[in-house]
Each structure stands twice: as C-alpha cells, then as structure tokens.
Motif scaffolding. Structure first.
Motif, short mmCIF file in Angstrom:
data_model
loop_
_atom_site.label_atom_id
_atom_site.label_comp_id
_atom_site.label_asym_id
_atom_site.label_seq_id
_atom_site.Cartn_x
_atom_site.Cartn_y
_atom_site.Cartn_z
N LEU A 76 0.81 -1.21 0.00
CA LEU A 76 0.00 0.00 0.00
C LEU A 76 0.85 1.27 0.00
O LEU A 76 0.42 2.31 -0.49
CB LEU A 76 -0.95 0.01 1.20
CG LEU A 76 -2.09 -1.02 1.15
CD1 LEU A 76 -2.88 -1.01 2.46
CD2 LEU A 76 -3.02 -0.76 -0.03
N GLU A 107 -9.59 4.31 -5.26
CA GLU A 107 -10.76 3.95 -4.46
C GLU A 107 -11.40 5.19 -3.85
O GLU A 107 -12.63 5.33 -3.84
CB GLU A 107 -10.36 2.95 -3.38
CG GLU A 107 -9.98 1.57 -3.93
CD GLU A 107 -9.41 0.65 -2.87
OE1 GLU A 107 -9.18 1.12 -1.74
OE2 GLU A 107 -9.16 -0.53 -3.17
N VAL A 167 -5.24 3.03 -3.63
CA VAL A 167 -5.99 3.71 -2.57
C VAL A 167 -6.60 5.01 -3.10
O VAL A 167 -7.76 5.32 -2.84
CB VAL A 167 -5.08 4.01 -1.36
CG1 VAL A 167 -5.79 4.91 -0.36
CG2 VAL A 167 -4.65 2.71 -0.69
N VAL A 189 -5.99 5.40 6.64
CA VAL A 189 -6.75 4.72 5.57
C VAL A 189 -6.12 3.37 5.25
O VAL A 189 -6.81 2.35 5.10
CB VAL A 189 -6.79 5.60 4.30
CG1 VAL A 189 -7.47 4.85 3.15
CG2 VAL A 189 -7.52 6.90 4.58
N MET A 190 -4.79 3.34 5.17
CA MET A 190 -4.08 2.11 4.85
C MET A 190 -4.21 1.08 5.96
O MET A 190 -4.38 -0.12 5.71
CB MET A 190 -2.61 2.41 4.58
CG MET A 190 -2.38 3.17 3.28
SD MET A 190 -0.62 3.49 3.01
CE MET A 190 -0.64 4.11 1.33
N SER A 249 -7.56 -0.45 5.76
CA SER A 249 -7.62 -1.33 4.60
C SER A 249 -6.93 -2.66 4.86
O SER A 249 -7.39 -3.71 4.40
CB SER A 249 -6.97 -0.63 3.39
OG SER A 249 -6.97 -1.47 2.26
#
Length: 226
Positions: A114, A126, A123, A151-152, A155
């Motif tokens: 990522l 998305e 990312v 966010v990562m 995820s």
C-alpha cells in the motif's frame, strides 16, 4: 500466553503517550545517528532490571513490555522527525505512522504494498471513486498523504473501530512472543537473564528504528510526488 500478550500490546499501543509533535520539537538538534545512540542507551537497563530477580521477573515483564512499546514509539517518531527535517519537508510525522511502522516491522506485505506507488494509486483510485472525482493521488495534494496511514491501516485490517487491534495485534504479538519467550526463559538464570533481557530491549528498539527508516523513506518519496 499469546492472548494475554496481545492484550498487553493492544493496550500499550493504544495508550502510548509518545507525542509526535513534541518529539519533533525535542529532537531538532539531533542527527539520525545521535538519536539512535540515545534511544538504545535508554532501554538496556529496563530489560536488565526486569529479569535481575528470577522470582519476580514474570511479574515485572508486563510493565517492561508497556515501557518498551512507548520507547519504540518515541524512537520511531524521532526517526521520522529527523528524516523529514533533513529532507526539507518539515514535520511529516503523524500518530498513525507508528501502526504503519509496526506493520513494516512485523513483515506485513499488504501494508508495504500500500505504501508503494502501485498501492497508493490503488488507494487514491478507491477514494476518487467514492468522491466522484478524477483518479490520482496528485488531485488530493499533500493533505491526502497526511491522512493516508489511517486509511491504509483500516484497509489492511490493523484498526478495529479506529484503534490498533485485529490482524495488527496478532502479527505484532507473534513477533514479540518469539523474543519474549527467550527473555522469560533466560530470566531464571540471574546474570544471564539480565543480560538477555536488556539485549532483547536493545534489539526491539534497533529493529523498530530500522523499520521506521524504511517507512519514512517511502513516505518522503510519496510527499514529494504529490
């Protein structure tokens, strides 16, 4: 023991008191090498003290683990603060960086992906789809990078209800368990136990700073690309 250790680690990471902004201010005069030497000098004594008395070392191990997690966070944030400053980018450190660094440290290939250009593109695509805008990290600007670690981590399954846990706790717990098993076993031999325990703490700090360097190199490259 694994469930108990995971719980200790979850509590320690979520309750960590290391403040990235404060660390950035306090490490302004340090070189990266000087910061590493200081951090390593601060941890050997804690591990040695926890194992110095065989009958008590199991009871003190939990407190020592809480201590070392906080030291790992401080050491890792300092690496990022110094690298960001040296790169002319100012303070690039944020609280969720520590979760990302732990992911690097524990060998989570999903998180590493990522942080790669392909992963960031995935990312950003998305997020673009959700927002209904043109895909591409550049459209979000540097503010996009600042919030990207959270966010990562979501995820990759490292956050549960916004807090460290889930897959992250299992992976970090497994790596800790492997090292702490030797620490617990050696603790029954007074002199050897103290040496091994202090050595484990030094290894933990040294290895987390290496992972922090790797992570912040990728983050600096990302900041420069948007």
């Amino acid at each position: 023991m694994s469930e108990r250790l995971n719980k200790v680690i979850i509590d320690a990471v979520n309750g960590m008191t290391a403040d990235p902004a404060e660390i950035y201010k306090n490490c302004g005069s340090f070189s990266l090498g000087g910061w590493k030497v200081l951090q390593l000098s601060l941890v050997g004594g804690s591990g040695a003290a926890a194992a110095a008395i065989p009958v008590l070392h199991l009871a003190t191990l939990a407190a020592d683990t809480m201590f070392i997690i906080n030291r790992m966070g401080t050491a890792a944030y300092g690496v990022g603060a110094i690298m960001g400053r040296n790169a002319g980018l100012g303070n690039i450190v944020e609280t969720d960086d520590f979760g990302m660094i732990l992911a690097y440290w524990s060998g989570d290939e999903q998180v590493r992906f990522l942080m790669s250009p392909a992963g960031v593109a995935k990312v950003s695509a998305e997020l673009s789809a959700k927002l209904g805008v043109k895909a591409g990290a550049k459209i979000f600007g540097k503010g996009f990078v600042k919030g990207l670690p959270k966010v990562m981590l979501f995820s990759a399954g490292w956050l549960v209800a916004g807090r460290f846990g889930g897959k992250g706790a299992a992976k970090v717990g497994a790596k800790f368990a492997a090292k702490l098993a030797g620490k617990v076993g050696a603790g029954w031999i007074p002199l050897l136990g103290a040496a091994v325990a202090g050595g484990v703490n030094v290894w933990l700090i040294e290895s987390i700073m290496s992972s922090a360097e790797e992570y912040y190199r990728a983050k600096i490259q990302l900041v420069r690309s948007v």
